[in-house]
Design a protein around this motif. Structure first.
Motif, PDB file in Angstrom:
ATOM      1  N   PHE A  21      -4.848 -22.191  10.659  1.00  0.00           N
ATOM      2  CA  PHE A  21      -5.605 -22.543   9.533  1.00  0.00           C
ATOM      3  C   PHE A  21      -4.921 -22.753   8.324  1.00  0.00           C
ATOM      4  O   PHE A  21      -4.436 -23.894   7.600  1.00  0.00           O
ATOM      5  CB  PHE A  21      -6.994 -21.726   9.231  1.00  0.00           C
ATOM      6  CG  PHE A  21      -7.848 -22.265   7.916  1.00  0.00           C
ATOM      7  CD1 PHE A  21      -8.517 -23.287   7.971  1.00  0.00           C
ATOM      8  CD2 PHE A  21      -7.313 -21.550   6.652  1.00  0.00           C
ATOM      9  CE1 PHE A  21      -9.010 -23.896   6.762  1.00  0.00           C
ATOM     10  CE2 PHE A  21      -7.878 -21.971   5.460  1.00  0.00           C
ATOM     11  CZ  PHE A  21      -8.796 -23.120   5.519  1.00  0.00           C
ATOM     12  N   GLN A  22      -4.162 -21.576   8.035  1.00  0.00           N
ATOM     13  CA  GLN A  22      -3.220 -21.541   6.781  1.00  0.00           C
ATOM     14  C   GLN A  22      -2.220 -22.867   7.011  1.00  0.00           C
ATOM     15  O   GLN A  22      -1.977 -23.231   6.264  1.00  0.00           O
ATOM     16  CB  GLN A  22      -2.527 -20.082   6.653  1.00  0.00           C
ATOM     17  CG  GLN A  22      -3.428 -19.069   6.206  1.00  0.00           C
ATOM     18  CD  GLN A  22      -3.716 -19.348   4.546  1.00  0.00           C
ATOM     19  OE1 GLN A  22      -4.920 -19.467   4.611  1.00  0.00           O
ATOM     20  NE2 GLN A  22      -2.880 -19.111   4.025  1.00  0.00           N
ATOM     21  N   TYR A  23      -1.461 -22.873   8.166  1.00  0.00           N
ATOM     22  CA  TYR A  23      -0.481 -23.622   8.317  1.00  0.00           C
ATOM     23  C   TYR A  23      -0.971 -24.996   8.326  1.00  0.00           C
ATOM     24  O   TYR A  23      -0.108 -25.995   7.885  1.00  0.00           O
ATOM     25  CB  TYR A  23       0.352 -23.245   9.679  1.00  0.00           C
ATOM     26  CG  TYR A  23       1.132 -21.885   9.530  1.00  0.00           C
ATOM     27  CD1 TYR A  23       1.426 -21.364   8.291  1.00  0.00           C
ATOM     28  CD2 TYR A  23       0.918 -21.040  10.486  1.00  0.00           C
ATOM     29  CE1 TYR A  23       1.936 -20.006   8.298  1.00  0.00           C
ATOM     30  CE2 TYR A  23       1.322 -19.833  10.688  1.00  0.00           C
ATOM     31  CZ  TYR A  23       2.205 -19.210   9.417  1.00  0.00           C
ATOM     32  OH  TYR A  23       2.631 -17.940   9.411  1.00  0.00           O
ATOM     33  N   SER A  24      -1.978 -25.270   8.920  1.00  0.00           N
ATOM     34  CA  SER A  24      -2.386 -26.533   8.701  1.00  0.00           C
ATOM     35  C   SER A  24      -2.813 -27.196   7.412  1.00  0.00           C
ATOM     36  O   SER A  24      -2.578 -28.297   7.166  1.00  0.00           O
ATOM     37  CB  SER A  24      -3.879 -26.780   9.487  1.00  0.00           C
ATOM     38  OG  SER A  24      -4.747 -26.470   8.764  1.00  0.00           O
ATOM     39  N   TYR A  25      -2.720 -26.265   6.377  1.00  0.00           N
ATOM     40  CA  TYR A  25      -2.800 -26.725   4.918  1.00  0.00           C
ATOM     41  C   TYR A  25      -1.346 -26.665   4.073  1.00  0.00           C
ATOM     42  O   TYR A  25      -1.321 -26.747   3.000  1.00  0.00           O
ATOM     43  CB  TYR A  25      -3.865 -26.238   4.276  1.00  0.00           C
ATOM     44  CG  TYR A  25      -5.396 -26.445   4.566  1.00  0.00           C
ATOM     45  CD1 TYR A  25      -5.874 -27.916   4.022  1.00  0.00           C
ATOM     46  CD2 TYR A  25      -6.196 -26.053   5.790  1.00  0.00           C
ATOM     47  CE1 TYR A  25      -6.998 -28.398   4.419  1.00  0.00           C
ATOM     48  CE2 TYR A  25      -7.348 -26.550   5.992  1.00  0.00           C
ATOM     49  CZ  TYR A  25      -7.737 -27.947   5.406  1.00  0.00           C
ATOM     50  OH  TYR A  25      -9.039 -28.268   5.891  1.00  0.00           O
ATOM     51  N   GLY A  26      -0.589 -26.226   4.919  1.00  0.00           N
ATOM     52  CA  GLY A  26       0.917 -25.968   4.554  1.00  0.00           C
ATOM     53  C   GLY A  26       0.808 -24.705   3.868  1.00  0.00           C
ATOM     54  O   GLY A  26       1.685 -24.588   3.042  1.00  0.00           O
ATOM     55  N   LEU A  27       0.173 -23.492   4.108  1.00  0.00           N
ATOM     56  CA  LEU A  27       0.098 -22.501   3.443  1.00  0.00           C
ATOM     57  C   LEU A  27       0.669 -21.273   4.501  1.00  0.00           C
ATOM     58  O   LEU A  27       0.400 -21.525   5.561  1.00  0.00           O
ATOM     59  CB  LEU A  27      -1.394 -22.151   3.179  1.00  0.00           C
ATOM     60  CG  LEU A  27      -2.064 -22.885   2.106  1.00  0.00           C
ATOM     61  CD1 LEU A  27      -3.381 -22.699   1.877  1.00  0.00           C
ATOM     62  CD2 LEU A  27      -1.340 -23.220   0.758  1.00  0.00           C
ATOM     63  N   LYS A  28       1.222 -20.113   3.959  1.00  0.00           N
ATOM     64  CA  LYS A  28       1.774 -19.300   4.682  1.00  0.00           C
ATOM     65  C   LYS A  28       0.865 -18.274   4.513  1.00  0.00           C
ATOM     66  O   LYS A  28      -0.142 -18.279   3.728  1.00  0.00           O
ATOM     67  CB  LYS A  28       3.219 -18.939   3.838  1.00  0.00           C
ATOM     68  CG  LYS A  28       4.281 -19.947   3.978  1.00  0.00           C
ATOM     69  CD  LYS A  28       5.449 -19.378   3.318  1.00  0.00           C
ATOM     70  CE  LYS A  28       6.574 -20.652   3.391  1.00  0.00           C
ATOM     71  NZ  LYS A  28       7.856 -20.214   2.298  1.00  0.00           N
ATOM     72  N   MET A  29       0.913 -17.133   5.206  1.00  0.00           N
ATOM     73  CA  MET A  29       0.403 -16.037   5.349  1.00  0.00           C
ATOM     74  C   MET A  29       0.876 -15.001   4.016  1.00  0.00           C
ATOM     75  O   MET A  29       1.086 -13.839   4.658  1.00  0.00           O
ATOM     76  CB  MET A  29       0.311 -15.278   6.899  1.00  0.00           C
ATOM     77  CG  MET A  29      -0.497 -16.138   8.046  1.00  0.00           C
ATOM     78  SD  MET A  29      -2.104 -16.488   7.436  1.00  0.00           S
ATOM     79  CE  MET A  29      -2.815 -14.641   7.691  1.00  0.00           C
ATOM     80  N   GLU A  30       0.804 -15.274   3.004  1.00  0.00           N
ATOM     81  CA  GLU A  30       1.178 -14.536   1.807  1.00  0.00           C
ATOM     82  C   GLU A  30       0.019 -14.413   0.995  1.00  0.00           C
ATOM     83  O   GLU A  30      -0.983 -15.317   0.697  1.00  0.00           O
ATOM     84  CB  GLU A  30       2.282 -15.115   0.960  1.00  0.00           C
ATOM     85  CG  GLU A  30       3.618 -15.327   1.978  1.00  0.00           C
ATOM     86  CD  GLU A  30       4.587 -15.897   1.192  1.00  0.00           C
ATOM     87  OE1 GLU A  30       4.427 -16.405   0.340  1.00  0.00           O
ATOM     88  OE2 GLU A  30       5.928 -15.936   2.037  1.00  0.00           O
ATOM     89  N   PRO A  31      -0.074 -13.391   0.192  1.00  0.00           N
ATOM     90  CA  PRO A  31      -1.404 -12.919  -0.373  1.00  0.00           C
ATOM     91  C   PRO A  31      -1.829 -14.086  -1.425  1.00  0.00           C
ATOM     92  O   PRO A  31      -2.995 -14.606  -1.352  1.00  0.00           O
ATOM     93  CB  PRO A  31      -0.822 -11.708  -1.287  1.00  0.00           C
ATOM     94  CG  PRO A  31       0.221 -11.116  -0.509  1.00  0.00           C
ATOM     95  CD  PRO A  31       0.756 -12.279   0.141  1.00  0.00           C
ATOM     96  N   ASP A  32      -0.830 -14.756  -2.211  1.00  0.00           N
ATOM     97  CA  ASP A  32      -1.523 -15.830  -3.104  1.00  0.00           C
ATOM     98  C   ASP A  32      -1.679 -17.009  -2.142  1.00  0.00           C
ATOM     99  O   ASP A  32      -2.788 -17.866  -2.670  1.00  0.00           O
ATOM    100  CB  ASP A  32      -0.124 -16.173  -3.949  1.00  0.00           C
ATOM    101  CG  ASP A  32       0.000 -15.212  -5.021  1.00  0.00           C
ATOM    102  OD1 ASP A  32      -0.791 -14.208  -5.299  1.00  0.00           O
ATOM    103  OD2 ASP A  32       0.986 -15.309  -5.670  1.00  0.00           O
ATOM    104  N   GLU A  33      -1.067 -17.238  -1.207  1.00  0.00           N
ATOM    105  CA  GLU A  33      -1.531 -18.409  -0.338  1.00  0.00           C
ATOM    106  C   GLU A  33      -2.871 -18.220   0.388  1.00  0.00           C
ATOM    107  O   GLU A  33      -3.618 -19.204   0.915  1.00  0.00           O
ATOM    108  CB  GLU A  33      -0.315 -18.910   0.212  1.00  0.00           C
ATOM    109  CG  GLU A  33       0.750 -19.534  -0.553  1.00  0.00           C
ATOM    110  CD  GLU A  33       2.019 -20.034   0.256  1.00  0.00           C
ATOM    111  OE1 GLU A  33       1.865 -20.487   1.387  1.00  0.00           O
ATOM    112  OE2 GLU A  33       2.989 -20.323  -0.364  1.00  0.00           O
ATOM    113  N   ILE A  34      -3.042 -16.994   0.989  1.00  0.00           N
ATOM    114  CA  ILE A  34      -4.135 -16.688   1.403  1.00  0.00           C
ATOM    115  C   ILE A  34      -5.414 -16.872   0.324  1.00  0.00           C
ATOM    116  O   ILE A  34      -6.421 -17.355   1.031  1.00  0.00           O
ATOM    117  CB  ILE A  34      -4.404 -15.229   1.981  1.00  0.00           C
ATOM    118  CG1 ILE A  34      -3.366 -15.129   3.270  1.00  0.00           C
ATOM    119  CG2 ILE A  34      -5.487 -14.540   2.446  1.00  0.00           C
ATOM    120  CD1 ILE A  34      -2.888 -13.734   3.920  1.00  0.00           C
ATOM    121  N   GLU A  35      -5.021 -16.474  -0.674  1.00  0.00           N
ATOM    122  CA  GLU A  35      -6.307 -16.804  -1.762  1.00  0.00           C
ATOM    123  C   GLU A  35      -6.666 -18.315  -1.827  1.00  0.00           C
ATOM    124  O   GLU A  35      -7.555 -18.656  -1.818  1.00  0.00           O
ATOM    125  CB  GLU A  35      -5.813 -16.354  -3.084  1.00  0.00           C
ATOM    126  CG  GLU A  35      -5.686 -14.737  -3.340  1.00  0.00           C
ATOM    127  CD  GLU A  35      -5.528 -14.229  -4.742  1.00  0.00           C
ATOM    128  OE1 GLU A  35      -6.073 -14.974  -5.728  1.00  0.00           O
ATOM    129  OE2 GLU A  35      -5.043 -13.245  -4.664  1.00  0.00           O
TER     130      GLU A  35
END
Length: 76
Positions: free
Chosen positions: A33-47
């Motif tokens: 899910f995160q990667y499909s939106y260009g986000l990593k599994m890091e706290p700020d990006e999880i937010e």
């Protein structure tokens, strides 16, 4: 955000709108899910991912409610 269409309108009108966990499962898990939106599994990006999930949940609910209203109209 064309991936949001993946979860939209896939809810079954009898079961109700998809839950947050069902949306994530549809992507194959939180990392996907995160990667499909260009986000990593890091706290700020999880937010940020959580904010996207909130919007997807709201859209699921709105779509489901609209389907319910249309079904009621069709039954009359």
């Amino acid at each position: 955000m064309s991936s949001s269409k993946k979860s939209a309108s896939s809810s079954n009108s009898k079961e109700g709108p998809q839950t947050r966990s069902q949306i994530i499962k549809g992507f194959g898990g939180r990392p996907n899910f995160q990667y499909s939106y260009g986000l990593k599994m890091e706290p700020d990006e999880i937010e940020e991912g959580n904010a996207i999930l909130d919007m997807l949940e709201q859209q699921e609910k709105a779509d489901w409610e609209e389907q319910q209203q249309e079904q009621k109209k069709d039954q009359k």
